[in-house]
Design a protein around this motif. Structure first.
Motif, mmCIF file in Angstrom:
data_model
loop_
_atom_site.group_PDB
_atom_site.id
_atom_site.type_symbol
_atom_site.label_atom_id
_atom_site.label_comp_id
_atom_site.label_asym_id
_atom_site.label_seq_id
_atom_site.Cartn_x
_atom_site.Cartn_y
_atom_site.Cartn_z
ATOM 1 N N THR A 235 0.832 -1.198 0.000
ATOM 2 C CA THR A 235 0.000 0.000 0.000
ATOM 3 C C THR A 235 0.868 1.250 0.000
ATOM 4 N N ARG A 236 0.223 2.411 -0.042
ATOM 5 C CA ARG A 236 0.967 3.672 0.010
ATOM 6 C C ARG A 236 1.727 3.809 1.329
ATOM 7 N N ILE A 237 1.116 3.303 2.393
ATOM 8 C CA ILE A 237 1.791 3.368 3.690
ATOM 9 C C ILE A 237 3.045 2.494 3.662
ATOM 10 N N SER A 238 2.918 1.287 3.072
ATOM 11 C CA SER A 238 4.077 0.390 3.038
ATOM 12 C C SER A 238 5.194 0.962 2.196
ATOM 13 N N ALA A 239 4.856 1.848 1.249
ATOM 14 C CA ALA A 239 5.895 2.462 0.414
ATOM 15 C C ALA A 239 6.828 3.340 1.235
ATOM 16 N N CYS A 240 6.369 3.765 2.410
ATOM 17 C CA CYS A 240 7.204 4.600 3.286
ATOM 18 C C CYS A 240 8.160 3.761 4.138
ATOM 19 N N ILE A 241 7.939 2.439 4.145
ATOM 20 C CA ILE A 241 8.790 1.560 4.948
ATOM 21 C C ILE A 241 10.038 1.214 4.133
ATOM 22 N N PRO A 242 11.202 1.313 4.700
ATOM 23 C CA PRO A 242 12.425 0.957 3.960
ATOM 24 C C PRO A 242 12.351 -0.460 3.396
ATOM 25 N N LEU A 243 12.898 -0.650 2.194
ATOM 26 C CA LEU A 243 12.838 -1.945 1.527
ATOM 27 C C LEU A 243 13.416 -3.055 2.389
ATOM 28 N N TYR A 244 14.497 -2.761 3.092
ATOM 29 C CA TYR A 244 15.135 -3.788 3.913
ATOM 30 C C TYR A 244 14.160 -4.329 4.956
ATOM 31 N N ILE A 245 13.443 -3.416 5.630
ATOM 32 C CA ILE A 245 12.503 -3.835 6.676
ATOM 33 C C ILE A 245 11.317 -4.567 6.056
ATOM 34 N N LYS A 246 10.816 -4.053 4.945
ATOM 35 C CA LYS A 246 9.687 -4.687 4.280
ATOM 36 C C LYS A 246 10.062 -6.091 3.813
ATOM 37 N N GLY A 247 11.258 -6.221 3.241
ATOM 38 C CA GLY A 247 11.713 -7.522 2.777
ATOM 39 C C GLY A 247 11.871 -8.519 3.913
ATOM 40 N N LYS A 248 12.431 -8.051 5.043
ATOM 41 C CA LYS A 248 12.615 -8.923 6.192
ATOM 42 C C LYS A 248 11.282 -9.415 6.751
ATOM 43 N N PHE A 249 10.275 -8.534 6.728
ATOM 44 C CA PHE A 249 8.943 -8.935 7.184
ATOM 45 C C PHE A 249 8.416 -10.088 6.337
ATOM 46 N N LEU A 250 8.530 -9.961 5.000
ATOM 47 C CA LEU A 250 8.043 -11.005 4.113
ATOM 48 C C LEU A 250 8.861 -12.284 4.287
ATOM 49 N N GLU A 251 10.179 -12.147 4.392
ATOM 50 C CA GLU A 251 11.034 -13.319 4.559
ATOM 51 C C GLU A 251 10.664 -14.083 5.833
ATOM 52 N N ASN A 252 10.511 -13.361 6.931
ATOM 53 C CA ASN A 252 10.187 -14.004 8.209
ATOM 54 C C ASN A 252 8.837 -14.703 8.143
ATOM 55 N N HIS A 253 7.874 -14.083 7.478
ATOM 56 C CA HIS A 253 6.553 -14.710 7.349
ATOM 57 C C HIS A 253 6.651 -16.012 6.570
ATOM 58 N N ILE A 254 7.398 -15.992 5.479
ATOM 59 C CA ILE A 254 7.543 -17.197 4.656
ATOM 60 C C ILE A 254 8.239 -18.304 5.439
ATOM 61 N N ILE A 255 9.314 -17.964 6.120
ATOM 62 C CA ILE A 255 10.092 -18.961 6.863
ATOM 63 C C ILE A 255 9.255 -19.592 7.975
ATOM 64 N N LYS A 256 8.450 -18.773 8.656
ATOM 65 C CA LYS A 256 7.640 -19.275 9.776
ATOM 66 C C LYS A 256 6.417 -20.060 9.301
ATOM 67 N N SER A 257 5.878 -19.707 8.148
ATOM 68 C CA SER A 257 4.589 -20.255 7.743
ATOM 69 C C SER A 257 4.675 -21.448 6.807
ATOM 70 N N PHE A 258 5.829 -21.642 6.146
ATOM 71 C CA PHE A 258 5.914 -22.672 5.119
ATOM 72 C C PHE A 258 7.171 -23.518 5.307
ATOM 73 N N PRO A 259 7.063 -24.814 4.980
ATOM 74 C CA PRO A 259 8.195 -25.736 5.165
ATOM 75 C C PRO A 259 9.227 -25.616 4.051
#
Length: 340
Positions: A235-259
């Protein structure tokens, strides 16, 4: 005096080009080599007689949500699913063309042979109507090339490919999993199409293998993150979040949720590399219905055998499907106009 525009291709880009020409007092003529609109989104078990006409496979889903896929001036119905299959995309394209009365501006079953520029900077288009088998020419003020880039398959070269006695095909020829029932299939590639096809094959094939060039898989992102469509998180709000932090959020979700297999875990940051979108492949990897292999070293004539760069072998492979992309190819454009 109104300007005349030649539009090559009646897929999604071609249809929107027709509409915008009409909105701006331009006179469009669209040349479409098939008898239908929609381009690769029009599913066909077998493409029509024109061998350069490609369509998607039956089980395809959009990788973008309907809210991000919709035309701004013709919204997708709100009660349609978040991600759409080919039949809904076809229906939506037909609705769009009918709503804006685009079909009268299309010459169907017409193949463009050559586009050349004239001394006065107008364009000469040579084409052939398939039923008449007679070449014709028309002059236009502008040309819009909307034929897409999925035209010329790109195939890798491996030692012994010509000796392999099994079937080899590019993914553009793949249509349905049922055609590979009880076969041992190797899919080559790790993009969206390779992942989709490999997963779909697990419902029919006896075993599916996935050959990747690198030692690690790419990041594979599910279509839903925390209950929301993937692109709804951008979203527009997420565009204000640095890419590094946004990427880490997605990475952590994938690692925790999927084998995700630990030995195949990608090491590059998610948002700094190419990633694939697929929600089912994790379960297939965990269940062993898809087995990942490294890059191919060569083919053997004995026992339909394939050797990989790590020294391992597979035997009795019935089919190899190359999901290895396409080359940019616009054969109707003169070389000084386009050099791909």
């Amino acid at each position: 005096m109104a300007k005349h525009v030649a539009i090559i291709g009646a897929g999604i880009s071609g249809l929107t080009a027709i509409k915008h020409c009409l909105n701006n007092d331009l006179i469009p003529i669209c040349f479409e080599q098939n008898s239908f609109i929609g381009g690769i989104w029009r599913y066909k078990d077998d493409c029509e007689s024109n061998k350069e006409s490609y369509s998607i496979y039956k089980g395809v889903l959009t990788n973008t949500s309907k809210e991000m896929t919709t035309f701004s001036d013709f919204p997708i119905p709100a009660d349609w699913p978040t991600y759409m299959n080919h039949s809904l995309i076809e229906k939506y394209i037909d609705m769009y063309a009918e709503h804006f009365n685009l079909l009268p501006h299309i010459k169907f079953n017409t193949t463009v042979l050559k586009v050349s520029i004239l001394p006065d900077n107008r364009w000469k288009v040579k084409y052939i109507i398939q039923s008449e088998n007679v070449e014709k020419e028309e002059v236009f003020d502008f040309v819009m090339v909307c034929s897409g880039r999925h035209r010329k398959p790109k195939l890798p070269e491996f030692k012994g490919m010509d000796l392999f006695k099994g079937e080899q095909l590019h993914s553009y020829k793949y249509k349905r999993a049922i055609d590979f029932e009880d076969k041992r299939v190797l899919v080559v590639g790790c993009g969206n199409s390779a992942m989709d096809i490999a997963v779909e094959l697990t419902y029919s094939a006896s075993q599916v293998y996935l050959s990747i060039r690198r030692e690690k898989l790419p990041w594979i992102v599910p279509r839903f993150i925390n209950g929301k469509a993937l692109d709804h998180n951008l979203t527009r709000i997420s565009a204000c979040i640095p890419l590094y932090i946004k990427g880490k959020f997605l990475e952590n979700h994938i690692i925790k949720s999927f084998p995700f297999p630990s030995h195949l875990m990608p090491t590059d940051p998610l948002l700094a590399t190419y990633f694939a979108i697929n929600s089912e492949i994790y379960q297939c990897l965990a269940a062993g219905t898809i087995i990942v292999k490294p890059n191919i070293k060569g083919f053997k004539s004995e026992n339909n055998q394939i050797e990989f760069v790590d020294g391992t072998f597979l035997e009795n492979i019935d089919v190899v499907i190359y999901s290895t992309g396409y080359k940019f190819d616009y054969p109707f454009l003169e070389k000084h106009i386009y050099t791909g």
